[in-house]
Design an enzyme around this catalytic site. Structure first.
Site, PDB file in Angstrom:
ATOM      1  N   TYR A 313     -13.929 -39.017 -79.826  1.00  0.00           N
ATOM      2  CA  TYR A 313     -12.799 -38.098 -79.710  1.00  0.00           C
ATOM      3  C   TYR A 313     -13.099 -37.082 -78.601  1.00  0.00           C
ATOM      4  O   TYR A 313     -14.110 -36.393 -78.637  1.00  0.00           O
ATOM      5  CB  TYR A 313     -12.595 -37.401 -81.055  1.00  0.00           C
ATOM      6  CG  TYR A 313     -11.338 -36.560 -81.215  1.00  0.00           C
ATOM      7  CD1 TYR A 313     -10.447 -36.331 -80.179  1.00  0.00           C
ATOM      8  CD2 TYR A 313     -11.043 -35.979 -82.441  1.00  0.00           C
ATOM      9  CE1 TYR A 313      -9.308 -35.564 -80.358  1.00  0.00           C
ATOM     10  CE2 TYR A 313      -9.903 -35.205 -82.641  1.00  0.00           C
ATOM     11  CZ  TYR A 313      -9.038 -34.998 -81.594  1.00  0.00           C
ATOM     12  OH  TYR A 313      -7.915 -34.237 -81.771  1.00  0.00           O
ATOM     13  N   CYS A 314     -12.224 -37.003 -77.586  1.00  0.00           N
ATOM     14  CA  CYS A 314     -12.329 -36.025 -76.507  1.00  0.00           C
ATOM     15  C   CYS A 314     -13.682 -36.156 -75.814  1.00  0.00           C
ATOM     16  O   CYS A 314     -14.074 -37.235 -75.381  1.00  0.00           O
ATOM     17  CB  CYS A 314     -12.059 -34.630 -77.055  1.00  0.00           C
ATOM     18  SG  CYS A 314     -11.864 -33.356 -75.787  1.00  0.00           S
ATOM     19  N   ILE A 315     -14.462 -35.074 -75.718  1.00  0.00           N
ATOM     20  CA  ILE A 315     -15.759 -35.158 -75.051  1.00  0.00           C
ATOM     21  C   ILE A 315     -16.707 -36.077 -75.832  1.00  0.00           C
ATOM     22  O   ILE A 315     -17.610 -36.694 -75.250  1.00  0.00           O
ATOM     23  CB  ILE A 315     -16.387 -33.762 -74.864  1.00  0.00           C
ATOM     24  CG1 ILE A 315     -17.612 -33.841 -73.942  1.00  0.00           C
ATOM     25  CG2 ILE A 315     -16.731 -33.118 -76.188  1.00  0.00           C
ATOM     26  CD1 ILE A 315     -18.217 -32.486 -73.621  1.00  0.00           C
ATOM     27  N   GLY A 317     -15.738 -38.863 -76.986  1.00  0.00           N
ATOM     28  CA  GLY A 317     -15.392 -40.147 -76.414  1.00  0.00           C
ATOM     29  C   GLY A 317     -16.026 -40.352 -75.052  1.00  0.00           C
ATOM     30  O   GLY A 317     -16.450 -41.465 -74.698  1.00  0.00           O
TER      31      GLY A 317
END
Length: 579
Positions: A313-315, A317
């Site tokens: 998720y986000c960073i 990811g």
């Protein structure tokens, strides 16, 4: 009233004393705006006819506004407004902004002046440059700050409340200001919610589970099964460390983690430690080693499974992509069967307004700050994110808390948003320089982890890439660029809403929509033009994709049954560390 006066005199005195103790800033222009201002001033000095034309047009608009206001005052109710707020602008929702001629004039006057300022910074040769974009961003911050809704004497709702409460709302507002000032540090932080209304493990982050592994950076949570059988391949979630993992486990009805468990997955989640000074030198490679790589080994000990389906998720990811490319270079990518990327950027060439905070001068100021402490304060990053939506995440709370004198409403999402985390000096500096500034992650071999050049083409496993239509942190077209970087089978899905609601959108809510297209052309607009629009949540589409890569069903796994002993109950102790 005397008690309030004495209290705030002391607050002001203490604040001034703290300012005396602080040294002068090393850089008088840390935002690096002066150059852009000078260039704009120089341009209009060399082209005075343009500024004169803008002034004349503004004067004409004001004359029209005067005329329309005069007509309204004599009873003509069919006068069309000279300018109207944007459809999504909720600041002027009070009926007085339409029905009262004075407030209608104030509103339109503000909108005309705002438009004039916006045109001024947009219509000059440097407008599309990095410095020009930065100037537009901070011009918008000024415009938002000067809205008449933000001042007691020009906000009809506040005036009405003040009359009805005999000014008690303003006294309550002063009391709320006092509560929002840290008496020890003098730091001022606007409360967005009643933080006393929530307790981790009690009414947020409540999915049953156990911490089964930990090191100096992470705790690994294994959730208890809610089905008799589960898919053979476990799921590992790598959340961002800029905020805490329980955004995916706020309440049972909107918990992505619980939903996965109910669907029959064995779910593991990394809970990052909120770092202190001793962790200053932990960089991206350390986050990879101590994070997902360590978790893979722990999951094998817990379940006997060597492979997982990974979610980032986000960073988190972005770190997952680096980890997969690292494993690919080591010919070990079979440790992961598939990867799901939630609002994740790997190509930062069009990474949105956050990139405006990344240039050599601003990075130097930030790195000096982090050098002193060993970390970046979580409040600093939180303020940056809030500025991206200042009307919703700053000024609406100023009005509610300080002008209307109301206590913040208990809201789990805003509680999570306020639970910010520190960022280690080494990792944060590396992230901003290598990715946001240099965009090295998409240059094969330019980004190196543990002496291993990273090449995203080494990601040959199936990937599910999710983006959110109105995401202001990871713009969807920036997220889409990953489809051109990975080598394996790719499925891109665009969800309605933004960075949080676009991800946390359970099917039962029946909200928003999502677009799917099995092709991944180079141009995201071409993808969207051919995409199918589906109502509601994307979670079921993802589940149908994920279960095909999760193997057969086996008996449910209970935390502690494998080689790992239970350390403590979920959500664990790391997530509870606050500074």
């Amino acid at each position: 009233m005397k008690a309030y006066t004495e209290k705030f005199q002391k607050l002001a005195s203490d604040f001034l004393e703290r300012q005396k103790e602080q040294s002068a800033p090393s850089d008088p222009d840390p935002l690096n705006l002066s150059g852009a201002m000078m260039e704009m001033t120089k341009y209009f000095a060399e082209h005075p006819e343009q500024i004169v034309e803008k002034q004349v047009n503004l004067w004409k608009d004001y004359m029209k506004l005067w005329q329309s206001t005069a007509k309204k005052m004599v009873g003509d109710q069919d006068v069309e407004p000279i300018v109207s707020p944007a459809k999504e602008d909720r600041r002027f929702k009070d009926k007085e902004w339409e029905e009262n001629q004075i407030f209608d004039y104030i509103k339109q006057s503000y909108l005309l002046s705002s438009k004039w300022i916006e045109n001024l910074v947009e219509e000059n040769p440097q407008a599309e440059s990095h410095e020009g974009q930065k100037l537009k961003f901070y011009a918008r911050q000024f415009i938002d700050a000067m809205s008449p809704t933000n001042f007691a004497m020009t906000n009809p709702e506040v005036i009405r409340e003040t009359i009805e409460k005999n000014g008690k709302n303003l006294l309550n507002g002063l009391e709320n200001i006092a509560k929002d000032i840290n008496p020890e540090t003098g730091e001022f932080r606007i409360r967005m919610t009643d933080e006393t209304a929530f307790e981790l493990g009690k009414n947020v982050a409540t999915t049953p589970g156990k911490v089964v592994y930990q090191n100096e950076l992470i705790q690994l949570i294994q959730y208890e099964p809610l089905t008799e059988t589960v898919y053979k391949t476990p799921v590992l979630i790598t959340p961002p460390w800029i905020n805490k993992f329980y955004i995916l486990d706020l309440r049972p009805e909107n918990s992505l983690i619980r939903w996965l468990v109910e669907k029959g997955y064995t779910v593991f989640v990394i809970s990052w430690k909120n770092p202190d000074e001793s962790m200053a030198d932990l960089d991206f490679a350390d986050y990879m080693t101590l994070g997902p790589l360590s978790a893979l080994g722990a999951i094998e000990d817990a379940t006997g499974e060597k492979s997982v389906n990974a979610i980032g998720y986000c960073i988190g990811g972005t770190l997952l992509a680096c980890t997969l490319a690292f494993l690919g270079a080591k010919e070990s990518i079979d440790r992961v069967k598939s990867a799901t990327f939630l609002v994740t950027q790997v190509d930062f060439s069009e990474s949105g307004e956050l990139k405006l905070f990344v240039d050599d001068r601003q990075l130097a100021v930030m790195e000096n700050l982090m050098e002193e402490k060993g970390y970046l304060d979580g409040s600093t990053m939180a303020q940056t994110f809030n500025m991206l939506r200042s009307n919703d995440l700053i000024w609406s709370f100023v009005i509610n808390n300080y002008l209307l004198g109301r206590d913040p409403f208990p809201f789990d999402l805003l509680y999570w948003n306020s639970d910010s985390t520190r960022l280690t000096r080494a990792c944060h500096s590396q992230y901003l320089r290598e990715m946001y500034k240099e965009n090295n992650l998409v240059k094969p071999g330019a980004f190196v982890l543990h002496d291993t050049p990273i090449d995203l083409a080494n990601i040959t496993i199936p990937t599910y890439i999710q983006a959110a239509q109105t995401d202001h942190i990871c713009p969807w077209k920036s997220v889409y660029k990953a489809t051109q970087q990975f080598s394996g089978e790719r499925r891109f899905m665009l969800a309605g809403s933004g960075h949080i609601a676009g991800v946390v959108n359970p099917p039962a809510a029946k909200k928003y929509n999502h677009w799917v297209n099995t092709d991944t052309p180079e141009n995201p607009d071409d993808w969207l033009a051919q995409a199918e629009d589906h109502p509601g949540s994307w979670w079921d589409d993802w589940h149908n994709w994920l279960k095909k890569r999760s193997g057969k069903k086996v008996d449910a796994r209970v935390p502690g049954d494998g080689k790992l002993e239970i350390i403590e109950d979920a959500p664990g102790s790391y997530v509870k560390i606050r500074y």
